[in-house]
Design an enzyme around this catalytic site. Sequence first.
Site, PDB file in Angstrom:
ATOM      1  N   HIS A 126       3.255   4.791   6.731  1.00 24.93           N
ATOM      2  CA  HIS A 126       1.992   4.444   7.400  1.00 24.93           C
ATOM      3  C   HIS A 126       1.697   5.377   8.572  1.00 24.93           C
ATOM      4  O   HIS A 126       2.606   6.042   9.092  1.00 24.93           O
ATOM      5  CB  HIS A 126       2.098   3.015   7.922  1.00 24.93           C
ATOM      6  N   ARG A 159       0.833  -1.217   0.000  1.00 23.38           N
ATOM      7  CA  ARG A 159       0.000   0.000   0.000  1.00 23.38           C
ATOM      8  C   ARG A 159       0.863   1.260   0.000  1.00 23.38           C
ATOM      9  O   ARG A 159       0.500   2.266  -0.631  1.00 23.38           O
ATOM     10  CB  ARG A 159      -1.024  -0.022   1.149  1.00 23.38           C
TER      11      ARG A 159
HETATM   12  O1  LIG Z   1      -4.972  -0.744  11.335  1.00 21.27           O
HETATM   13  C1  LIG Z   1      -3.868  -0.180  11.287  1.00 21.27           C
HETATM   14  O2  LIG Z   1      -2.825  -0.755  10.908  1.00 21.27           O
HETATM   15  C2  LIG Z   1      -3.732   1.262  11.725  1.00 21.27           C
HETATM   16  C3  LIG Z   1      -3.707   2.186  10.553  1.00 21.27           C
HETATM   17  O3  LIG Z   1      -4.798   2.026   9.695  1.00 21.27           O
HETATM   18  O4  LIG Z   1      -4.802   1.568  12.549  1.00 21.27           O
HETATM   19  P1  LIG Z   1      -4.748   2.604  13.750  1.00 21.27           P
HETATM   20  O5  LIG Z   1      -5.491   3.821  13.305  1.00 21.27           O
HETATM   21  O6  LIG Z   1      -5.441   1.890  14.866  1.00 21.27           O
HETATM   22  O7  LIG Z   1      -3.335   2.890  14.129  1.00 21.27           O
END
Ligand SMILES: O=C(O)[C@@H](CO)OP(=O)(O)O
Length: 343
Positions: free
Chosen positions: A271, A147
């Site tokens: 991320h 991604r």
């Molecule tokens: O599911 C995940 O890997 C993360 C990012 O999408 O979620 P979160 O917002 O809980 O950090």
Amino acid sequence: MAIAMLQQTVGGTLQLLSNSGTHCNVGNRSVRLLPKGFKLEVEFPKRAIYSSGKRKLNVIQASTSQTSVVGPLLAPSSSDTLDSHMKPNEVALILIRHGESLWNEKNLFTGCVDVPLTNKGVEEAIEAGHRISNIPVDMIYTSSLIRAQMAAMLAMTQHRRKKVPIILHNEDERARAWSKIYSEDTIEQSIPVITSWKLNERMYGELQGLNKQETADKFGHEKVHEWRRSYDIPPPNGESLDMCAQRAVAYFRDNIEPQLLSGKNILISAHGNSLRSIIMYLDKLTSQEVITLELSTGIPMLYIFKEGKFIRRGSPVAPTEAGVYAYTRRLAQYRQKLDDMLT
Ligand SMILES: O=C(O)[C@@H](CO)OP(=O)(O)O
């Protein structure tokens, strides 16, 4: 068209002959060749791009007395000259959180599970690329997850410089040898993309694949919020933000910061949590401050790295946004050169 022709090399100099009055770029110097037939002798670096108008002569010096000319190329005048206008002590760092993934859409904990983007995520990446299309990019770092890689590649389809992002395969000797490029020119027109698992999303342990709402219903909203947004409490058998920061920030400091210091403009596509860790480091946030930091998908964030300091410049909302390019004279010049080259 007016063009400066490469004549010959004399000692450590290069003679250029103008067939009419023209401007000519030699390395990163702009010189004016006046009358027809005017000769110019310049000292030249071992390898440089010599360009005139919309044409370029790509010159590789084989020795001080022998010069080979590759080209002229049909591409617009090189922005290798242009790229070198960014002073090594002032470079751009762009961070992009990938757009929506198929598991974001389903509201599942994703972590290190390798899930692709949705159509919306693809569109977000393209829009992010549009917003940064006038900002120089010399190297790209992404996580090892598709991604983030999709987001980087899609974003670069929008870049006006039109260099080709190419993923480097260094996993073993054969991968290195089999992905080798044998043309210097092609290398010049490429952007290396370096992938590392250390930029991956925080590993969500036994929450991976679970629905976020159902998990909150089962364990309580407070507990799940603590797993998702506390600094040092890990989800069951997963990484806390602190643990994620240890590997992501170490990677940034050991691998990316030296490239910035050497004058490279860099894009990082990663991320929510690996980028929150890196932003914590760049903005010197405390562990209390970082827990309230939320990153939207597909919104690029621009930093200027200057004299060893990271200066946050926010998110370009459009490629033409005047404010972004006013941030530094170098960015304004880069954009102006792109305009000159491509219009
Ligand atoms: O599911 C995940 O890997 C993360 C990012 O999408 O979620 P979160 O917002 O809980 O950090």
